[in-house]
Enzyme design. Structure first.
Site, PDB file in Angstrom:
ATOM      1  N   ASP A  95     125.870 -46.545  45.785  1.00 19.88           N
ATOM      2  CA  ASP A  95     124.968 -47.646  45.447  1.00 19.88           C
ATOM      3  C   ASP A  95     125.240 -48.206  44.057  1.00 19.88           C
ATOM      4  O   ASP A  95     124.789 -49.313  43.740  1.00 19.88           O
ATOM      5  CB  ASP A  95     123.509 -47.185  45.503  1.00 19.88           C
TER       6      ASP A  95
ATOM      7  N   GLU B  74     130.075 -42.665  33.052  1.00 24.73           N
ATOM      8  CA  GLU B  74     128.722 -42.132  33.198  1.00 24.73           C
ATOM      9  C   GLU B  74     127.688 -43.129  32.693  1.00 24.73           C
ATOM     10  O   GLU B  74     126.498 -42.880  32.774  1.00 24.73           O
ATOM     11  CB  GLU B  74     128.601 -40.816  32.443  1.00 24.73           C
TER      12      GLU B  74
ATOM     13  N   SER C 278     126.072 -48.307  27.439  1.00 28.03           N
ATOM     14  CA  SER C 278     126.025 -49.653  28.002  1.00 28.03           C
ATOM     15  C   SER C 278     127.009 -50.550  27.273  1.00 28.03           C
ATOM     16  O   SER C 278     127.167 -50.459  26.048  1.00 28.03           O
ATOM     17  CB  SER C 278     124.607 -50.222  27.885  1.00 28.03           C
TER      18      SER C 278
ATOM     19  N   LYS D 250     130.162 -57.993   9.243  1.00 26.88           N
ATOM     20  CA  LYS D 250     129.570 -58.041  10.572  1.00 26.88           C
ATOM     21  C   LYS D 250     130.499 -57.352  11.566  1.00 26.88           C
ATOM     22  O   LYS D 250     131.721 -57.444  11.456  1.00 26.88           O
ATOM     23  CB  LYS D 250     129.319 -59.481  10.984  1.00 26.88           C
TER      24      LYS D 250
ATOM     25  N   ARG E 253     129.415 -45.028  13.542  1.00 25.56           N
ATOM     26  CA  ARG E 253     128.354 -44.032  13.524  1.00 25.56           C
ATOM     27  C   ARG E 253     127.221 -44.535  12.632  1.00 25.56           C
ATOM     28  O   ARG E 253     127.398 -45.444  11.820  1.00 25.56           O
ATOM     29  CB  ARG E 253     128.874 -42.697  12.997  1.00 25.56           C
TER      30      ARG E 253
ATOM     31  N   ASN F 124     124.683 -43.396   9.705  1.00 30.67           N
ATOM     32  CA  ASN F 124     124.478 -42.362   8.696  1.00 30.67           C
ATOM     33  C   ASN F 124     123.083 -41.764   8.847  1.00 30.67           C
ATOM     34  O   ASN F 124     122.075 -42.475   8.802  1.00 30.67           O
ATOM     35  CB  ASN F 124     124.646 -42.965   7.298  1.00 30.67           C
TER      36      ASN F 124
END
Length: 322
Positions: free
Chosen positions: A173, A206, A226, A284, A297, A299
């Site tokens: 699905d 996943e 996402s 940016k 990442r 901080n």
């Protein structure tokens, strides 16, 4: 990616509702062609479809009184995949080309496809008009036939039409027709792949691969992760993920990643996010789009989004993707 200029041709079957609307087209033999005369669909005789598909095609074209549809044999031709689709048959042939891995995502024109495809009740007996479902369910149960509605949508499950070799899909699905899954790809239970999107080599999925997104070989889209697509929010930028990248659990990106990049778990990098670099500059995120070897990442002390050149996550488990 380069737009495919060739045309295509395919033979198979279409489901036609009582009012003449085309609910779907299923192509069992398809190919890219040079110089098709025009984009059109013609109905085939039983002899013609047998010559194309073999003896197994005998008897498949018929009237289904439970769903009140006619199943007819067809040949669809497209003169150029760079032109926009013109009808349901044309649109379905393009989606089949993607899932059969004959064309890569973003290499054929799908403009206007939502306006062409009807909303259909997808059942275990095949596509059905939504208004017909109550009567069809009653007739099926009267005949002791299983009848389940698996979804109501414009796009069906890929595996109801195409089952590509050398991939794993834990929940069918979660993958739409028109997804492009390269050999060695695994889509786990919570993974998702939309149409005109997918992978170019062995990958672990996943998280969510949205429409228009292409993921390079050896990359891992972590649980709950996402990737922004182009269907909603006015987004026009085609996002790509390079080879050997890791997007950690519950992370996400609105920019492209070059090869060997990592996005830390829980870190969402939008195009307008301000990123602190190792030399103290703040830019940016869109200025870093497509660059290789970056670790994104947050901080844990200052809360700032940072990008560094330290990227080593070990790669995919070869035993899972061989």
């Amino acid at each position: 990616m380069v737009m495919e200029l060739r045309g295509a041709s395919g033979e198979g079957f279409a489901t036609i509702a009582a009012d003449g609307r085309v609910l779907d087209s299923w192509f069992l033999r398809l190919r890219l062609v040079e110089g098709a005369d025009k984009t059109a669909t013609a109905r085939l005789t039983s002899d013609e479809i047998r010559r194309s598909l073999g003896e197994s095609a005998d008897g498949y074209a018929r009237h289904d009184d439970i769903r009140n549809v006619d199943i007819v044999s067809i040949r669809t031709e497209i003169d150029s995949l760079a032109s926009a689709p013109t009808d349901v048959h044309d649109a379905y042939l393009r989606l089949h080309l993607l899932s059969h891995r004959l064309v890569q995502p973003n290499c054929l024109n799908l403009d206007g496809i939502f306006g062409l495809l009807p909303n259909v009740a997808w059942t275990t007996l095949g596509p059905c008009e939504g208004s017909r479902v109550p009567e069809a369910r009653m007739l099926a149960r009267t005949r002791a036939l299983a009848f389940e509605v698996t979804g109501v949508d414009k796009f069906p499950r890929m595996t109801d039409y195409v089952t590509p070799a050398d991939v794993r899909i834990a929940d069918a699905d979660r993958v739409r027709l028109g997804a492009h899954l390269a050999p060695g790809t695994t889509v786990m239970h919570e993974g998702f792949c939309n149409f005109n999107a997918g992978t170019l080599g062995p990958c672990m999925v996943e998280g969510r691969i949205s429409a228009g997104v292409v993921v390079g070989s050896g990359s891992d889209i972590g649980g709950g992760a996402s990737i922004m697509g182009t269907l909603s929010g006015g987004g026009k930028e085609r996002i790509t993920v390079g080879e050997r990248c890791l997007i950690g659990a519950n992370a996400g990106i609105g920019i492209s990643l070059g090869d060997g990049c990592i996005v830390e778990a829980g870190c969402y990098v939008t195009a307008g996010a301000r990123i602190l670099l190792e030399d103290g500059r703040v830019v940016k995120a869109k200025e870093l789009s497509g660059q290789t070897g970056l670790l994104f990442r947050r901080n844990s002390q200052s809360g700032a989004l940072e990008a560094t050149r330290r990227t080593n996550w070990g790669g995919l488990n070869a035993q899972l993707h061989g």
